[in-house]
Design a protein around this motif. Structure first.
Motif, mmCIF file in Angstrom:
data_model
loop_
_atom_site.group_PDB
_atom_site.id
_atom_site.type_symbol
_atom_site.label_atom_id
_atom_site.label_comp_id
_atom_site.label_asym_id
_atom_site.label_seq_id
_atom_site.Cartn_x
_atom_site.Cartn_y
_atom_site.Cartn_z
ATOM 1 N N ARG A 49 0.825 -1.206 0.000
ATOM 2 C CA ARG A 49 0.000 0.000 0.000
ATOM 3 C C ARG A 49 0.862 1.261 0.000
ATOM 4 O O ARG A 49 0.443 2.297 0.501
ATOM 5 N N TYR A 102 -0.954 3.434 -3.588
ATOM 6 C CA TYR A 102 -2.410 3.443 -3.496
ATOM 7 C C TYR A 102 -2.839 3.038 -2.090
ATOM 8 O O TYR A 102 -2.406 2.036 -1.551
ATOM 9 N N ASN A 103 -3.675 3.863 -1.504
ATOM 10 C CA ASN A 103 -4.144 3.725 -0.115
ATOM 11 C C ASN A 103 -3.026 3.947 0.891
ATOM 12 O O ASN A 103 -3.209 3.699 2.070
ATOM 13 N N GLY A 104 -1.893 4.402 0.452
ATOM 14 C CA GLY A 104 -0.789 4.742 1.350
ATOM 15 C C GLY A 104 -0.442 6.203 1.164
ATOM 16 O O GLY A 104 -0.625 7.019 2.059
ATOM 17 N N TYR A 148 -1.292 7.855 -2.101
ATOM 18 C CA TYR A 148 -2.409 8.352 -2.909
ATOM 19 C C TYR A 148 -3.687 7.688 -2.430
ATOM 20 O O TYR A 148 -3.819 6.472 -2.456
ATOM 21 N N VAL A 149 -4.648 8.503 -1.981
ATOM 22 C CA VAL A 149 -5.913 7.965 -1.479
ATOM 23 C C VAL A 149 -7.103 8.395 -2.322
ATOM 24 O O VAL A 149 -8.222 7.974 -2.066
ATOM 25 N N SER A 201 -11.460 10.771 -0.773
ATOM 26 C CA SER A 201 -11.156 10.024 0.448
ATOM 27 C C SER A 201 -11.500 10.847 1.688
ATOM 28 O O SER A 201 -11.355 12.074 1.691
ATOM 29 N N ASN A 220 -6.539 15.297 2.137
ATOM 30 C CA ASN A 220 -5.636 15.160 0.998
ATOM 31 C C ASN A 220 -5.670 16.404 0.121
ATOM 32 O O ASN A 220 -6.586 17.212 0.209
ATOM 33 N N ARG A 225 -2.135 12.300 0.325
ATOM 34 C CA ARG A 225 -2.357 12.561 1.747
ATOM 35 C C ARG A 225 -1.567 13.763 2.241
ATOM 36 O O ARG A 225 -0.368 13.893 1.983
#
Length: 68
Positions: free
Chosen positions: A31, A34-36, A38-39, A43, A47, A52
């Motif tokens: 992650r 993506y999901n780390g 870049y959300v 989200s 961000n 984030r």
């Protein structure tokens, strides 16, 4: 055997190394991106354009010149 001597003057500067040569690299492992980092823009995690805000601040604090 010949003796060799060397004198080093640390005050002499021959040039400048650009800080853009050095940087940090992130891969698509687990992650990390993506999901780390870049959300996505929608989200619930705070961000900017999907990246984030806490990650942006952390990279600013360690003065990352280039992030790949």
């Amino acid at each position: 055997m010949k003796k060799i001597s060397m004198v080093i003057n640390a005050d002499d500067r021959l040039g400048h190394i650009s800080p853009e040569i050095y940087g940090h690299f992130s891969e698509h492992l687990g992650r990390c991106i993506y999901n780390g980092i870049y959300v996505g823009e929608n989200s619930p995690i705070p961000n900017t354009d999907g990246i984030r805000n806490d990650i942006i601040e952390a990279l600013r604090n360690i003065k990352t010149p280039v992030f790949r």
